[in-house]
Design an enzyme around this catalytic site. Structure first.
Site, short mmCIF file in Angstrom:
data_model
loop_
_atom_site.label_atom_id
_atom_site.label_comp_id
_atom_site.label_asym_id
_atom_site.label_seq_id
_atom_site.Cartn_x
_atom_site.Cartn_y
_atom_site.Cartn_z
N ASP A 119 39.07 65.39 35.56
CA ASP A 119 39.55 64.98 34.24
C ASP A 119 41.06 64.94 34.29
OD1 ASP A 119 37.01 64.81 33.10
OD2 ASP A 119 37.02 66.88 32.42
N ASP A 151 34.29 59.70 30.33
CA ASP A 151 34.07 60.46 29.10
C ASP A 151 34.43 59.63 27.88
OD1 ASP A 151 33.46 62.69 30.70
OD2 ASP A 151 35.50 63.49 30.58
#
Length: 185
Positions: A119, A151
């Site tokens: 991420d 995401d």
């Protein structure tokens, strides 16, 4: 099968964008150690994070068994979404489901390769009271945890699917307009 290509094409595009963005952040930009950070805008940083869990770091898989259980679980969900794409008639819903599938595949690929999901997108704001912010750190409000392209695609797709479901439900309750007949004229 050609009428369902849109959903699968969107999935491929999201998967490629997700993996390219992760590669760009970790290789050319060199953010590959926990906490490495690059300020992009006053409200947006690239911050390298290794996510061992799913959905807000829940179901944390810090060992090999947990890792492969998450790969299996998320793969089963991805297969279900692929089947749904194949049955879905609405092109908007097919595209949204393709976003879910592509995002899921990007995260599955990371977890299988590295044992965690990379991420990096860190959105934050100053001046928001802590009471109104889900995550408050050093005077910064972070409405989302650090995330990635996959995401974001999943989140946007879920909003689209929910909005479409509410619109479809409203249309069903209203029903079609009554047809005018000679007796009603």
């Amino acid at each position: 099968m050609h009428k369902y290509r849109l959903g699968f094409a969107v999935a491929v595009v999201v998967l490629i964008l997700d993996q390219l963005a992760k590669w760009f952040v970790t290789h050319p930009l060199g953010l590959n150690q926990l906490g490495d950070q690059l300020v992009v805008l006053p409200i947006f940083n690239f911050t390298y994070v290794e996510n061992n869990g799913i959905s807000l770091n829940m179901l944390n898989a810090s060992n090999s068994v947990g890792r492969w259980m998450l790969v299996g679980l998320t793969s089963a969900i991805a297969i279900a979404v692929a089947v749904w794409i194949g049955r879905e008639r609405s092109r908007v819903d097919q595209a949204a489901l393709g976003m879910v599938l592509g995002g899921a595949l990007g995260n599955i690929l990371d977890r299988a390769r590295f044992g965690y999901v990379v991420d990096f997108a860190d959105l934050h704001f100053r001046g928001i009271p802590p009471q109104l912010c889900p995550s408050y750190d050093n005077g910064l409000c972070r409405p989302f945890l650090v995330f990635n392209v996959g995401d974001a695609a999943i989140s946007i797709a879920v909003v689209v699917l929910l909005l479409r479901a509410f619109v479809a439900r409203k249309d069903q309750h209203e029903g079609p307009e009554p047809k005018e007949t000679i007796e009603h004229a």
